[in-house]
Scaffold this motif. Structure first.
Motif, PDB file in Angstrom:
ATOM      1  N   ILE A  25       0.750  -1.385  -0.306  1.00  0.00           N
ATOM      2  CA  ILE A  25      -0.144  -0.023   0.037  1.00  0.00           C
ATOM      3  C   ILE A  25       0.619   1.498  -0.117  1.00  0.00           C
ATOM      4  N   LEU A  26       1.867   1.220   0.865  1.00  0.00           N
ATOM      5  CA  LEU A  26       2.739   2.472   1.017  1.00  0.00           C
ATOM      6  C   LEU A  26       3.654   2.646  -0.138  1.00  0.00           C
ATOM      7  N   ASN A  27       3.767   1.636  -0.876  1.00  0.00           N
ATOM      8  CA  ASN A  27       4.682   1.790  -1.946  1.00  0.00           C
ATOM      9  C   ASN A  27       4.222   2.566  -3.157  1.00  0.00           C
ATOM     10  N   VAL A  28       2.708   1.827  -3.011  1.00  0.00           N
ATOM     11  CA  VAL A  28       2.043   2.515  -4.538  1.00  0.00           C
ATOM     12  C   VAL A  28       1.275   3.759  -4.353  1.00  0.00           C
ATOM     13  N   SER A  29       1.340   4.000  -2.795  1.00  0.00           N
ATOM     14  CA  SER A  29       1.248   6.096  -2.128  1.00  0.00           C
ATOM     15  C   SER A  29       2.382   6.710  -2.565  1.00  0.00           C
ATOM     16  N   LEU A  33       2.353  10.250  -5.421  1.00  0.00           N
ATOM     17  CA  LEU A  33       2.970  11.165  -4.074  1.00  0.00           C
ATOM     18  C   LEU A  33       3.708  11.819  -5.289  1.00  0.00           C
ATOM     19  N   LEU A  34       4.781  10.924  -5.462  1.00  0.00           N
ATOM     20  CA  LEU A  34       5.877  11.851  -5.921  1.00  0.00           C
ATOM     21  C   LEU A  34       5.639  12.085  -7.950  1.00  0.00           C
ATOM     22  N   GLU A  35       4.451  10.844  -8.570  1.00  0.00           N
ATOM     23  CA  GLU A  35       4.400  11.356  -9.440  1.00  0.00           C
ATOM     24  C   GLU A  35       3.038  11.952 -10.026  1.00  0.00           C
ATOM     25  N   ASP A  36       2.562  12.312  -9.765  1.00  0.00           N
ATOM     26  CA  ASP A  36       1.110  12.817  -9.893  1.00  0.00           C
ATOM     27  C   ASP A  36       1.336  14.738  -9.062  1.00  0.00           C
TER      28      ASP A  36
END
Length: 315
Positions: A25-29, A33-36
């Protein structure tokens, strides 16, 4: 089997699954956050913390680094990744006589590697650390499959893993119940559950909320669906307490609640799945908590539900 060993194995299964799920979950989040640039870091971080039942006390604003510190590295937070690894290792150390040497070495090596991986992640970003945890959890599962007899110890470990997995998927779905049917947030849920590729192959790339909810709640073949996890937990309890299949058809409290939660999902009409979905998910989350309580009281005779600090995701 001694109750203390059974309890240790049950919580080993839960803690390893918790570390794995939280890493996914944290990896996806973090990537989101970094890309969008359009995503508000504070709002997205608080939404994730609500899913995990973590309270950001004393933090006025959150960003990706504060989020990672709290969810991944906080040793004093039992719901963090490091906290879960520590707890899994301590339970394994206390049950050395009933776990294989390979399992102990896997968890102990993971625990010993965490400080170095943490220091590197603080410099280079959390992706490598989170991927490491996912890989070690997969290695643990593989070693458990290949080195443990399918006895009571194995059943308690799989029981803990299944209950934790069902709880996490329900939490993920609760975080998105207010989204529109075509929201990209549903893809985030699939990725966080490790279900994106399997879902896209199953539904030929078609994405909508009803199909995502159907897949994660009721799919009979996907091992991370809530139904599959509940059915596996139910099979474990039936083997642990064969007396429940007596002529009088009497069942233990844990098995009774598991069977009711599983059957409610199994016999629900697909057309009714999204009807009052928030209430349905909260009810299911409460049922999973009650199942954990019943297992603890039936087999361990101890205080039930050593789990997430937040009971429910607010809607």
């Amino acid at each position: 089997m001694l109750a203390r060993n059974a309890e240790s194995l049950y919580w080993i299964g839960r803690y390893v699954e918790r570390a794995d799920d939280t890493s996914r979950i944290l990896n996806v989040s973090v990537h989101q956050l970094l890309e969008d640039a359009s995503v508000d870091p504070d709002h997205a971080s608080r939404q994730l913390l609500a899913v995990l039942g973590i309270s950001p006390e004393g933090m006025d604003s959150l960003d990706v680094w504060k989020l990672t510190e709290l969810v991944a590295y906080a040793k004093d937070n039992p719901a963090s990744i490091v906290g879960s690894i520590n707890s899994a290792r301590e339970n394994t150390r206390g049950a050395r006589e009933v776990v294989s040497t390979e399992l102990w070495e896997c968890l102990n090596a993971t625990w010993n590697a965490v400080p170095d991986r943490q220091r590197y992640a603080r410099r280079a970003g959390p992706h490598a650390f989170l991927s490491f945890v996912e890989e070690r959890a997969a290695m643990f599962a593989g070693l458990a499959d290949s080195t443990m007899s399918r006895d009571d110890g194995w059943l308690f470990m799989v029981l803990g893993r299944s209950i934790e997995r069902a709880d996490m998927v329900v939490r993920l779905l609760l975080s998105r119940v207010q989204d529109s049917a075509s929201s990209p947030g549903w893809i985030t849920v699939l990725r966080s559950a490790g279900a994106q590729d399997t879902y896209l192959r199953t539904y030929r790339g078609a994405l909508d909320a009803a199909r995502v909810v159907q897949f994660l709640l009721r799919d009979t073949l996907f091992p991370r669906s809530v139904f599959h996890a509940l059915r596996q937990a139910e099979e474990c309890l039936e083997r642990l307490d064969p007396g429940v299949n007596s002529r009088a058809n009497e069942k233990s409290e844990a098995l009774r609640q598991l069977g009711r939660a599983r059957s409610e999902l199994e016999f629900l009409r697909p057309s009714d799945l999204l009807e009052d979905l928030p209430k349905r998910l909260v009810t299911l989350q409460t049922s999973i908590k009650d199942i954990g309580d019943a297992v603890s009281m039936q087999y361990f005779h101890s205080s039930p539900w050593v789990a997430w600090s937040g009971a429910e995701v607010s809607l």
